[in-house]
Write a protein that holds these residues in place. Structure first.
Motif, PDB file in Angstrom:
ATOM      1  N   ILE A  83       0.948  -1.035   0.356  1.00 14.52           N
ATOM      2  CA  ILE A  83       0.069  -0.038  -0.189  1.00 14.52           C
ATOM      3  C   ILE A  83       0.750   0.987   0.018  1.00 14.52           C
ATOM      4  O   ILE A  83       0.814   2.520  -0.750  1.00 14.52           O
ATOM      5  CB  ILE A  83      -0.950   0.308   1.280  1.00 14.52           C
ATOM      6  N   SER A  84       1.638   1.203   1.006  1.00 11.47           N
ATOM      7  CA  SER A  84       2.476   2.491   0.517  1.00 11.47           C
ATOM      8  C   SER A  84       4.044   2.212  -0.577  1.00 11.47           C
ATOM      9  O   SER A  84       3.721   3.989  -0.457  1.00 11.47           O
ATOM     10  CB  SER A  84       3.802   2.138   2.408  1.00 11.47           C
ATOM     11  N   ILE A  85       4.099   1.712  -1.186  1.00 10.22           N
ATOM     12  CA  ILE A  85       4.647   1.969  -2.678  1.00 10.22           C
ATOM     13  C   ILE A  85       3.329   2.525  -3.346  1.00 10.22           C
ATOM     14  O   ILE A  85       4.021   3.350  -3.887  1.00 10.22           O
ATOM     15  CB  ILE A  85       5.527   0.497  -3.574  1.00 10.22           C
ATOM     16  N   VAL A  86       2.512   2.426  -3.338  1.00  9.52           N
ATOM     17  CA  VAL A  86       1.193   3.006  -4.140  1.00  9.52           C
ATOM     18  C   VAL A  86       1.041   3.820  -3.754  1.00  9.52           C
ATOM     19  O   VAL A  86       1.368   5.301  -4.517  1.00  9.52           O
ATOM     20  CB  VAL A  86       0.081   2.300  -4.497  1.00  9.52           C
ATOM     21  N   ALA A  87       1.554   4.254  -2.653  1.00  9.55           N
ATOM     22  CA  ALA A  87       0.663   5.940  -2.107  1.00  9.55           C
ATOM     23  C   ALA A  87       2.287   6.574  -2.279  1.00  9.55           C
ATOM     24  O   ALA A  87       2.706   7.677  -2.997  1.00  9.55           O
ATOM     25  CB  ALA A  87       0.863   5.954  -0.860  1.00  9.55           C
ATOM     26  N   GLY A  88       3.393   5.781  -2.236  1.00  9.02           N
ATOM     27  CA  GLY A  88       4.882   5.930  -2.979  1.00  9.02           C
ATOM     28  C   GLY A  88       4.524   6.681  -4.392  1.00  9.02           C
ATOM     29  O   GLY A  88       4.955   7.671  -4.750  1.00  9.02           O
ATOM     30  N   CYS A  89       3.826   5.809  -5.299  1.00  5.44           N
ATOM     31  CA  CYS A  89       3.946   6.372  -6.597  1.00  5.44           C
ATOM     32  C   CYS A  89       3.079   7.252  -7.229  1.00  5.44           C
ATOM     33  O   CYS A  89       4.105   8.810  -8.033  1.00  5.44           O
ATOM     34  CB  CYS A  89       3.233   5.220  -6.531  1.00  5.44           C
ATOM     35  N   VAL A  90       1.862   7.987  -6.030  1.00  5.00           N
ATOM     36  CA  VAL A  90       1.942   8.885  -6.575  1.00  5.00           C
ATOM     37  C   VAL A  90       1.959  10.254  -5.982  1.00  5.00           C
ATOM     38  O   VAL A  90       2.459  11.306  -6.341  1.00  5.00           O
ATOM     39  CB  VAL A  90       0.111   8.550  -5.529  1.00  5.00           C
ATOM     40  N   TRP A  91       2.819   9.960  -4.721  1.00  8.05           N
ATOM     41  CA  TRP A  91       3.954  11.012  -4.309  1.00  8.05           C
ATOM     42  C   TRP A  91       5.145  11.585  -5.217  1.00  8.05           C
ATOM     43  O   TRP A  91       4.886  12.490  -5.308  1.00  8.05           O
ATOM     44  CB  TRP A  91       4.548  10.791  -2.745  1.00  8.05           C
TER      45      TRP A  91
END
Length: 399
Positions: A83-91
């Motif tokens: 989940i954090s990787i997905v959020a990180g991609c947006v960031w």
């Protein structure tokens, strides 16, 4: 020179205090500096007070990459990692647009996710990338995956890896490419802001004059060892030693259940009148001036806690678990190192300090004197600027 200082948190701990100090000093020297923050909060307030520009790049919520079982046992949370990787991609895409617009010469990252995500965004935007590494990723964290990922990323993204101690640098030494980028830049402290209390004497604590007043300053997370400290508090109570122990520090991501676990221990061991959890403390100089001794009992190697230097500058004797990046400074500054995970040893040292206030005062004086001999904030920033310029020179030669 334009420098972007990046972190993924809106809260304040040691790394964020470093960010504020670096940004303030660079701005005063005429550099263009801005802080990239995910949202409003205590950190943004402090940066604004320092008259440093802020670029807010919203960050979708990260999920902790570890779970606490029973309030204290950490296990990998691979679902949270995904989940954090997905959020990180947006960031990442938001950061890339920010850097394309602002065109910093240097992107200086201050925290784990910012190293990975902001570092890559900065690299692709044409900036030199500096990782300010202030953590030790355990060799078995995430079944060994997390450290492997850090080392692999360190080969490709940063131009320089600033490590706050040898303990931090050691995790990169197994890879020649990563190791070649490492430079040691130990934390320093503002000795004008953190000073001994003028009313501290051979007497007991200021906050509780009839008791030994003990302080611990660290985020509430299992590896920081507050459980060890509470076990020491239990021993002191069993020995009828009058004391009060203040814990300063907020919960870290994913550690909310740890505070509940600690509060249960306080209740179970009848320590309610002896222990206070303060949460985040905005005025740390005042905190240090209200205690007689600072105790820090991490159960894993402590990279280089800024709180230790702040306490030393405030004239406090230290009792610290052995094995961290500041051991040499603690010993030179009259501090006492104890074996990790040994509450009995901590309690015994505190008992000796209760019996000898003169020794307490002498150790605190040694600590203060040592911080006054350190390079100081100007010397610290001098080293940073030299590193920035060397990276810029190298980039200019390549281009």
């Amino acid at each position: 020179m334009q420098i972007a200082l990046v972190t993924e948190t809106a809260k304040i701990a040691g790394a964020e205090m470093n960010l504020i100090m670096i940004a303030t000093r660079l701005r005063k020297r005429g550099h263009t500096v801005f802080a990239v923050l995910p949202r409003k909060g205590p950190l943004a307030d402090r940066v604004h007070e320092a008259n440093v520009s802020i670029c807010t790049v919203p960050l979708p919520g990260f999920v902790s990459t570890s779970l606490l079982i029973g309030g204290r046992y950490k296990v990998p949370n691979l679902f949270g990692f995904i989940i954090s990787i997905v959020a990180g991609c947006v960031w990442f895409f938001r950061l890339y647009r920010c850097f394309q617009r602002r065109r910093p010469d240097v992107v200086h990252t201050m925290s784990m996710w910012s190293h990975a995500i902001a570092g890559l965004a900065g690299q692709l935007a044409g900036a030199s990338v500096v990782w300010h590494f202030q953590d030790v990723v355990g060799p078995y964290a995430g079944f060994g995956l997390y450290r492997w990922l850090v080392v692999q990323w360190s080969r490709r993204v940063p131009d320089c890896i600033l490590c706050v101690s040898d303990v931090v640098a050691d995790q990169f030494q197994g890879d020649p490419t990563a190791a070649s980028k490492v430079q040691i830049l130990e934390n320093t402290v503002n000795t004008d802001l953190f000073r001994p209390c003028s009313t501290r004497s051979l007497g007991n604590g200021i906050a509780h004059p009839a008791k030994l007043t003990i302080g611990t300053a660290a985020r509430l997370i299992p590896w920081k060892g507050q459980e060890v400290a509470l076990r020491s508090a239990r021993i002191l109570k069993e020995r009828n030693i009058p004391f009060h122990w203040f814990f300063a520090g907020d919960e870290a991501l994913g550690s909310r259940s740890y505070r509940s676990f600690l509060e249960e221990l306080v209740e179970r061991w009848d320590l309610e009148e002896n222990v206070t959890f303060l949460g985040w403390v905005p005025d740390m100089p005042r905190f240090y001036n209200q205690v007689d001794v600072l105790v820090h009992t991490p159960v894993e190697p402590e990279p280089m806690a800024l709180a230790l230097l702040e306490a030393m500058a405030s004239g406090l004797p230290l009792v610290v678990s052995r094995g961290g990046g500041a051991d040499h400074l603690i010993e030179k500054g009259g501090g006492i190192l104890v074996p990790p995970r040994d509450p009995e040893a901590v309690a015994n040292v505190l008992l000796e300090l209760v019996r000898s206030p003169e020794d307490r005062l002498e150790r605190g004086t040694l600590a203060r004197n040592l911080t006054e001999q350190m390079s100081g904030l100007d010397g610290y920033v001098d080293q940073l600027v030299r590193i920035y310029r060397s990276l810029q020179t190298k980039k200019d030669l390549i281009s």
